[in-house]
Design a protein around this motif. Structure first.
Motif, mmCIF file in Angstrom:
data_model
loop_
_atom_site.group_PDB
_atom_site.id
_atom_site.type_symbol
_atom_site.label_atom_id
_atom_site.label_comp_id
_atom_site.label_asym_id
_atom_site.label_seq_id
_atom_site.Cartn_x
_atom_site.Cartn_y
_atom_site.Cartn_z
ATOM 1 N N GLU A 23 0.821 -1.217 0.000
ATOM 2 C CA GLU A 23 0.000 0.000 0.000
ATOM 3 C C GLU A 23 0.854 1.267 0.000
ATOM 4 N N GLY A 24 2.173 1.103 0.190
ATOM 5 C CA GLY A 24 3.063 2.260 0.165
ATOM 6 C C GLY A 24 3.583 2.690 1.520
ATOM 7 N N ARG A 141 -1.892 12.131 -1.389
ATOM 8 C CA ARG A 141 -0.751 11.501 -2.054
ATOM 9 C C ARG A 141 -0.668 11.938 -3.517
ATOM 10 N N THR A 153 4.936 6.563 -8.266
ATOM 11 C CA THR A 153 4.603 5.281 -7.652
ATOM 12 C C THR A 153 4.554 5.471 -6.134
ATOM 13 N N ALA A 154 4.043 4.474 -5.424
ATOM 14 C CA ALA A 154 3.936 4.563 -3.962
ATOM 15 C C ALA A 154 5.302 4.793 -3.322
ATOM 16 N N LYS A 155 6.325 4.060 -3.753
ATOM 17 C CA LYS A 155 7.653 4.211 -3.166
ATOM 18 C C LYS A 155 8.282 5.549 -3.541
ATOM 19 N N SER A 158 6.789 8.077 -1.305
ATOM 20 C CA SER A 158 7.270 7.964 0.069
ATOM 21 C C SER A 158 8.664 8.572 0.233
#
Length: 222
Positions: A23-24, A141, A153-155, A158
């Protein structure tokens, strides 16, 4: 966002960690109440998922100790027990929410997101960070550069989020690994360089400076 799971059912804990990582989130896992209290006290977490029936210290005592020490991190308690008394006791010790096993993973994720939203709104700090023409909305986000939205992307998000929250400071590669991946990551640490390089291509190369031998610094002015 960095989460701590304190759960002695190892298969459940690792399954949750795998799902939440997808989910990140960056996820750390411990299986003992005393270790969970130590990690939650010493680490910087956005939310703690805390089982009640734990070896060492039970979840009630861990939660109570954190609140007594002044830690306001959101706590979502998990338990195989069911009943109003258990829920009341959990909430009385300072837990923010309560989920009875077995539970739906979808419901767990929804509860986590709700708690994180509530904290962002109640803390008085805006989830939207504006640095020059870079705008990062940590709640939605979403990232904008000028008028254009940049899809990450999620990463990637982050990594950028961690740099944004410490804009102007030098952030080490080890610090990014610890907060964006987790304490158990044993892959190539150069993965950070890969993501920083991708962010530079998607945003602007000069936004993220390399400080030789120290790490990275987000240069955009607030």
């Amino acid at each position: 966002m960095r989460l701590l799971i304190v759960e002695d059912e190892k298969r459940l804990a690792l399954s949750l960690a795998k799902g939440l990582t997808a989910e990140g989130y960056a996820v750390d896992v411990v299986h003992d109440g005393r270790e969970g209290l130590h990690r939650a006290t010493e680490g910087t977490y956005d939310l703690v998922i805390l089982d009640i029936m734990l070896p060492g210290l039970n979840g009630y005592r861990v939660c109570g100790a954190l609140r007594a020490a002044g830690h306001d991190v959101p706590i979502l308690m998990l338990t195989a027990k069911d009943g109003e008394y258990d829920e009341a006791e959990g909430l009385d010790t300072g837990a923010d929410d309560y989920l009875t096993k077995p539970f739906s993973y979808v419901v767990l994720v929804a509860r986590i997101k709700a708690l994180l939203r509530r904290r962002a709104q109640g803390g008085g700090a805006s989830p939207v960070h504006v640095l020059g023409d870079l705008k990062v909305d940590t709640a939605a986000r979403r990232v904008f550069l000028g008028e254009d939205e940049v899809v990450l992307t999620a990463k990637e998000f982050s990594v950028l989020e961690h740099l944004v929250l410490r804009a102007g400071e030098v952030v080490s590669k080890a610090d990014i690994l610890e907060h964006v991946w987790d304490f158990a990551y044993d892959g190539d640490p150069n993965i950070v360089e890969v993501y920083v390089s991708t962010l530079r291509r998607k945003l602007r190369a000069e936004l993220i400076r390399t400080v030789r031998g120290a790490g990275y610094r987000l240069e955009a002015e607030r």
